[in-house]
Design a protein around this motif. Sequence first.
Motif, PDB file in Angstrom:
ATOM      1  N   ILE A  27      77.882  15.421  51.732  1.00 32.38           N
ATOM      2  CA  ILE A  27      76.572  14.936  52.186  1.00 32.38           C
ATOM      3  C   ILE A  27      75.477  15.818  51.587  1.00 32.38           C
ATOM      4  O   ILE A  27      74.501  15.323  51.028  1.00 32.38           O
ATOM      5  CB  ILE A  27      76.494  14.929  53.725  1.00 32.38           C
ATOM      6  N   ALA A  28      75.639  17.126  51.693  1.00 33.88           N
ATOM      7  CA  ALA A  28      74.627  18.063  51.200  1.00 33.88           C
ATOM      8  C   ALA A  28      74.468  17.993  49.685  1.00 33.88           C
ATOM      9  O   ALA A  28      73.363  18.149  49.167  1.00 33.88           O
ATOM     10  CB  ALA A  28      74.983  19.483  51.628  1.00 33.88           C
ATOM     11  N   PHE A  34      68.826  13.856  52.006  1.00 34.92           N
ATOM     12  CA  PHE A  34      67.522  14.411  52.357  1.00 34.92           C
ATOM     13  C   PHE A  34      67.725  15.315  53.564  1.00 34.92           C
ATOM     14  O   PHE A  34      68.821  15.380  54.125  1.00 34.92           O
ATOM     15  CB  PHE A  34      66.503  13.301  52.639  1.00 34.92           C
ATOM     16  N   GLU A  35      66.678  16.044  53.949  1.00 27.75           N
ATOM     17  CA  GLU A  35      66.802  16.969  55.065  1.00 27.75           C
ATOM     18  C   GLU A  35      66.084  16.428  56.293  1.00 27.75           C
ATOM     19  O   GLU A  35      65.037  15.793  56.190  1.00 27.75           O
ATOM     20  CB  GLU A  35      66.215  18.332  54.706  1.00 27.75           C
ATOM     21  N   ALA A  36      66.674  16.701  57.437  1.00 29.65           N
ATOM     22  CA  ALA A  36      66.094  16.262  58.701  1.00 29.65           C
ATOM     23  C   ALA A  36      66.257  17.374  59.726  1.00 29.65           C
ATOM     24  O   ALA A  36      67.154  18.211  59.623  1.00 29.65           O
ATOM     25  CB  ALA A  36      66.786  14.995  59.193  1.00 29.65           C
ATOM     26  N   PRO A  78      71.492  18.312  56.332  1.00 27.34           N
ATOM     27  CA  PRO A  78      71.435  17.269  55.303  1.00 27.34           C
ATOM     28  C   PRO A  78      71.848  15.923  55.897  1.00 27.34           C
ATOM     29  O   PRO A  78      72.706  15.862  56.785  1.00 27.34           O
ATOM     30  CB  PRO A  78      72.444  17.749  54.254  1.00 27.34           C
ATOM     31  N   VAL A  79      71.220  14.857  55.427  1.00 26.53           N
ATOM     32  CA  VAL A  79      71.489  13.509  55.925  1.00 26.53           C
ATOM     33  C   VAL A  79      71.601  12.578  54.732  1.00 26.53           C
ATOM     34  O   VAL A  79      70.933  12.765  53.713  1.00 26.53           O
ATOM     35  CB  VAL A  79      70.353  13.043  56.870  1.00 26.53           C
ATOM     36  N   GLY A 111      75.162  15.907  58.122  1.00 24.81           N
ATOM     37  CA  GLY A 111      75.908  17.087  57.703  1.00 24.81           C
ATOM     38  C   GLY A 111      76.019  18.132  58.791  1.00 24.81           C
ATOM     39  O   GLY A 111      75.570  19.267  58.632  1.00 24.81           O
ATOM     40  N   SER A 112      76.624  17.756  59.909  1.00 25.02           N
ATOM     41  CA  SER A 112      76.844  18.666  61.021  1.00 25.02           C
ATOM     42  C   SER A 112      77.972  18.092  61.875  1.00 25.02           C
ATOM     43  O   SER A 112      78.236  16.891  61.830  1.00 25.02           O
ATOM     44  CB  SER A 112      75.565  18.806  61.857  1.00 25.02           C
ATOM     45  N   THR A 113      78.606  18.933  62.641  1.00 29.11           N
ATOM     46  CA  THR A 113      79.667  18.460  63.527  1.00 29.11           C
ATOM     47  C   THR A 113      79.149  18.380  64.953  1.00 29.11           C
ATOM     48  O   THR A 113      78.135  18.990  65.294  1.00 29.11           O
ATOM     49  CB  THR A 113      80.888  19.398  63.484  1.00 29.11           C
TER      50      THR A 113
END
Length: 168
Positions: A27-28, A34-36, A78-79, A111-113
Amino acid sequence: MTAVRKPRYQNHDPFNAILREDWIKSIALSPDSFEAFLYRPVDQSTSDDSESNYEEETVTELDTNQDTLTYSNPELVPVLDCPGEQESFFMMDDNGDNLGEGPDPLLLRIGSTHVPTGTVLEWDEETASGTRTVWWYVHKAMGYGAAQVGVIYVCIPMRDFNQAPATE
């Protein structure tokens, strides 16, 4: 005779953890990411340690998604859009003008759990009239595979704080 069976997916945790890390890295590293800011809901439930049943609630809550939520500090993640998972996203046409938003929810890879339902995402996006900030609410999570190594998040728009609220 008691037979001992080997459980399905026994000892797959280390491999699944590596796959989850790779999912987030992909994803990153995507040129389309893009970033969120990600705001996780903070659990406000309080436990009553008393032994008394005095005035115990007799009605259970039917829809916990209607709770008032408190949010943690934002974290930058990251999204990535998931147009491949949503056929109607490919093209929407309104008399020759391509529409950027559709009636369907937005499908995202985050991009996270451990992104729970109720999480809010905030990001900036370019429009024909400039850059605007938008907020999306994580409504549902759909995992890939039995171990849910990757997750697609179904998001719905929140109020646009850059515009005045509609008068009724």
